[in-house]
Design a protein around this motif. Structure first.
Motif, PDB file in Angstrom:
ATOM      1  N   GLY A 159      41.046  63.585  94.306  1.00 25.54           N
ATOM      2  CA  GLY A 159      42.162  63.046  93.549  1.00 25.54           C
ATOM      3  C   GLY A 159      42.458  61.600  93.850  1.00 25.54           C
ATOM      4  N   GLU A 160      41.617  60.967  94.653  1.00 21.79           N
ATOM      5  CA  GLU A 160      41.817  59.557  95.005  1.00 21.79           C
ATOM      6  C   GLU A 160      41.322  58.653  93.883  1.00 21.79           C
ATOM      7  OE1 GLU A 160      41.007  60.231  99.799  1.00 21.79           O
ATOM      8  OE2 GLU A 160      39.372  59.638  98.447  1.00 21.79           O
ATOM      9  N   VAL A 161      42.092  57.620  93.588  1.00 18.24           N
ATOM     10  CA  VAL A 161      41.708  56.672  92.544  1.00 18.24           C
ATOM     11  C   VAL A 161      40.590  55.783  93.078  1.00 18.24           C
ATOM     12  CG1 VAL A 161      42.450  54.783  91.076  1.00 18.24           C
ATOM     13  CG2 VAL A 161      44.016  56.689  91.544  1.00 18.24           C
ATOM     14  N   VAL A 162      39.450  55.837  92.418  1.00 19.00           N
ATOM     15  CA  VAL A 162      38.280  55.054  92.814  1.00 19.00           C
ATOM     16  C   VAL A 162      38.162  53.787  91.965  1.00 19.00           C
ATOM     17  CG1 VAL A 162      35.756  55.089  93.020  1.00 19.00           C
ATOM     18  CG2 VAL A 162      37.088  57.139  93.575  1.00 19.00           C
ATOM     19  N   ILE A 163      38.468  53.923  90.686  1.00 18.49           N
ATOM     20  CA  ILE A 163      38.432  52.784  89.760  1.00 18.49           C
ATOM     21  C   ILE A 163      39.773  52.764  89.037  1.00 18.49           C
ATOM     22  CG2 ILE A 163      37.283  51.794  87.735  1.00 18.49           C
ATOM     23  CD1 ILE A 163      34.714  53.234  88.658  1.00 18.49           C
ATOM     24  N   PRO A 164      40.498  51.657  89.052  1.00 17.71           N
ATOM     25  CA  PRO A 164      41.890  51.620  88.575  1.00 17.71           C
ATOM     26  C   PRO A 164      42.030  51.875  87.072  1.00 17.71           C
ATOM     27  CG  PRO A 164      41.088  49.412  89.047  1.00 17.71           C
ATOM     28  CD  PRO A 164      40.048  50.351  89.564  1.00 17.71           C
ATOM     29  N   PHE A 165      43.272  52.156  86.669  1.00 14.69           N
ATOM     30  CA  PHE A 165      43.586  52.490  85.280  1.00 14.69           C
ATOM     31  C   PHE A 165      43.737  51.217  84.451  1.00 14.69           C
ATOM     32  CE2 PHE A 165      45.421  55.730  88.100  1.00 14.69           C
ATOM     33  CZ  PHE A 165      44.712  56.850  87.667  1.00 14.69           C
ATOM     34  N   ILE A 166      42.622  50.676  84.012  1.00 13.66           N
ATOM     35  CA  ILE A 166      42.647  49.403  83.279  1.00 13.66           C
ATOM     36  C   ILE A 166      41.887  49.463  81.959  1.00 13.66           C
ATOM     37  CG2 ILE A 166      42.961  48.018  85.365  1.00 13.66           C
ATOM     38  CD1 ILE A 166      39.946  47.438  85.309  1.00 13.66           C
ATOM     39  N   TYR A 167      41.255  50.592  81.644  1.00 17.23           N
ATOM     40  CA  TYR A 167      40.365  50.646  80.484  1.00 17.23           C
ATOM     41  C   TYR A 167      41.002  51.422  79.326  1.00 17.23           C
ATOM     42  CZ  TYR A 167      36.982  49.166  83.969  1.00 17.23           C
ATOM     43  OH  TYR A 167      36.326  48.480  84.978  1.00 17.23           O
ATOM     44  N   ASP A 168      40.741  50.922  78.117  1.00 13.14           N
ATOM     45  CA  ASP A 168      41.196  51.603  76.906  1.00 13.14           C
ATOM     46  C   ASP A 168      40.141  52.576  76.380  1.00 13.14           C
ATOM     47  OD1 ASP A 168      43.784  50.018  76.224  1.00 13.14           O
ATOM     48  OD2 ASP A 168      42.275  48.482  76.622  1.00 13.14           O
ATOM     49  N   HIS A 169      38.880  52.296  76.649  1.00  9.98           N
ATOM     50  CA  HIS A 169      37.762  53.152  76.226  1.00  9.98           C
ATOM     51  C   HIS A 169      36.923  53.451  77.463  1.00  9.98           C
ATOM     52  CE1 HIS A 169      38.834  51.853  72.151  1.00  9.98           C
ATOM     53  NE2 HIS A 169      38.844  50.624  72.638  1.00  9.98           N
ATOM     54  N   ILE A 170      36.487  54.684  77.588  1.00 10.52           N
ATOM     55  CA  ILE A 170      35.829  55.069  78.821  1.00 10.52           C
ATOM     56  C   ILE A 170      34.868  56.223  78.564  1.00 10.52           C
ATOM     57  CG2 ILE A 170      37.410  56.854  79.654  1.00 10.52           C
ATOM     58  CD1 ILE A 170      37.538  55.156  82.306  1.00 10.52           C
TER      59      ILE A 170
ATOM     60  N   ASP B 239      42.498  43.941  73.725  1.00 10.31           N
ATOM     61  CA  ASP B 239      43.598  42.984  73.884  1.00 10.31           C
ATOM     62  C   ASP B 239      43.899  42.349  72.534  1.00 10.31           C
ATOM     63  OD1 ASP B 239      44.218  43.023  76.701  1.00 10.31           O
ATOM     64  OD2 ASP B 239      42.256  42.117  77.035  1.00 10.31           O
ATOM     65  N   GLU B 240      45.147  41.969  72.362  1.00 11.14           N
ATOM     66  CA  GLU B 240      45.530  41.266  71.145  1.00 11.14           C
ATOM     67  C   GLU B 240      45.535  39.768  71.431  1.00 11.14           C
ATOM     68  OE1 GLU B 240      49.464  41.055  68.401  1.00 11.14           O
ATOM     69  OE2 GLU B 240      48.588  43.071  68.650  1.00 11.14           O
ATOM     70  N   VAL B 241      44.717  39.035  70.680  1.00  9.89           N
ATOM     71  CA  VAL B 241      44.595  37.587  70.839  1.00  9.89           C
ATOM     72  C   VAL B 241      44.916  36.932  69.504  1.00  9.89           C
ATOM     73  CG1 VAL B 241      43.073  35.677  71.452  1.00  9.89           C
ATOM     74  CG2 VAL B 241      42.831  37.895  72.617  1.00  9.89           C
ATOM     75  N   ASP B 242      45.971  36.102  69.477  1.00  4.31           N
ATOM     76  CA  ASP B 242      46.414  35.420  68.254  1.00  4.31           C
ATOM     77  C   ASP B 242      46.602  36.400  67.105  1.00  4.31           C
ATOM     78  OD1 ASP B 242      46.274  32.964  69.574  1.00  4.31           O
ATOM     79  OD2 ASP B 242      44.157  32.677  69.035  1.00  4.31           O
ATOM     80  N   GLY B 243      47.197  37.545  67.430  1.00  9.72           N
ATOM     81  CA  GLY B 243      47.487  38.525  66.401  1.00  9.72           C
ATOM     82  C   GLY B 243      46.326  39.389  65.982  1.00  9.72           C
ATOM     83  N   LYS B 244      45.162  39.238  66.620  1.00  9.92           N
ATOM     84  CA  LYS B 244      43.981  40.026  66.278  1.00  9.92           C
ATOM     85  C   LYS B 244      43.556  40.877  67.470  1.00  9.92           C
ATOM     86  CE  LYS B 244      42.092  36.746  62.904  1.00  9.92           C
ATOM     87  NZ  LYS B 244      40.892  35.927  62.534  1.00  9.92           N
ATOM     88  N   LEU B 245      43.106  42.076  67.174  1.00  5.06           N
ATOM     89  CA  LEU B 245      42.633  42.965  68.227  1.00  5.06           C
ATOM     90  C   LEU B 245      41.225  42.570  68.637  1.00  5.06           C
ATOM     91  CD1 LEU B 245      43.255  45.521  69.911  1.00  5.06           C
ATOM     92  CD2 LEU B 245      42.087  46.837  68.128  1.00  5.06           C
ATOM     93  N   VAL B 246      41.033  42.294  69.912  1.00  7.94           N
ATOM     94  CA  VAL B 246      39.733  41.921  70.454  1.00  7.94           C
ATOM     95  C   VAL B 246      39.296  43.007  71.436  1.00  7.94           C
ATOM     96  CG1 VAL B 246      38.435  40.232  71.802  1.00  7.94           C
ATOM     97  CG2 VAL B 246      40.186  39.471  70.186  1.00  7.94           C
TER      98      VAL B 246
END
Length: 249
Positions: A33-44, A58-65
């Protein structure tokens, strides 16, 4: 073993499982149950052969990147960044789809490009779930479909782009549309059956349902084997069920 504290969790693969505390950002935990890789991804994806494909939005200048790349079990990025990446189902899939500049190609498990970005689209076998025993992925180039072998580390286009439309390979056969009707080919591109108006993929027993061409009885249907041999005749009734089933003499 691990407390029920996640909003989303997936099965362990190679000692790590992808989980999310908020249902949005994902990371990986070990069996303790130990976190090995942090919770930073939207797709996995699961780890296969020591690596996984992940993505960050991420949203950059109003566009999803969206940025996709390959990581190792330490969470280190080991590949270039791509616009999209597919994922592997098992250890025999040595290549996966990636996208760059609006085109699709294939990369290996550490992100090296094995087939350049030349395809307009692709069709995975994953829609067939456990029936998808073959590792040939359909790809389209200039409006014509062919197949790539994802179990080849070198990256092989095994059947050139030549068909109007295709289904993925299931149990050694794929349904092809050449504009005149539907038929099956084997993994070498050889035609194995006649043309049909409509046909289903083969099941694990090696049978498919087919609607024949140019029959005087519009309700007539066949059950065929992988070489196009007719095993049974039948007639359709409501919702595709067969009646009057009889074996070919």
């Amino acid at each position: 073993m691990i407390a029920a504290k996640y909003k989303a969790a997936h099965a362990f693969s190679e000692g790590l499982a992808s989980v999310s505390e908020d249902g949005k950002k994902f990371g990986y935990i070990n069996p303790k149950g130990e976190v090995v890789i942090p919770f930073i991804y939207d797709h996995i994806t699961p780890f296969i052969n020591g690596t996984a494909s992940v993505g960050i939005s991420d949203e950059v200048d109003g566009k999803l990147v969206e940025q996709y790349f390959v990581i190792n079990k330490k969470g280190e990025r080991i590949s270039e960044i791509f616009d999209y990446m597919g994922w592997r189902e098992n250890k025999n899939e040595l290549l996966m789809v990636a996208k760059r500049g609006g085109k699709y190609g294939f990369i290996n498990s550490i992100g090296e490009i094995r087939i350049p970005f030349i395809f307009d689209n692709y069709k995975s076998t994953r829609g067939y779930g456990k029936e998808a025993t073959d590792h040939l992925v359909a790809v389209v180039q200039n409006g014509k479909w062919g197949f790539v072998d994802t179990s080849s580390a070198e990256g092989k286009i095994v059947i050139s782009s030549q068909y109007k439309s295709v289904n993925s390979f299931v149990f050694g056969r794929a349904i092809i549309n050449d504009g005149k009707g539907l038929y099956f080919i084997d993994k070498n591109g050889n035609k194995t059956t006649n043309h049909y108006k409509d046909v289903t993929p083969f099941n694990a027993s090696g049978y498919a349902f087919a609607e024949p061409m140019n029959e005087t009885d519009p309700t007539l249907r066949y059950i065929i084997d992988k070489n196009g041999g007719i095993i049974f005749y039948g007639n359709t009734i409501r919702e595709g069920h067969l009646t009057n089933l009889r074996r070919k003499k």
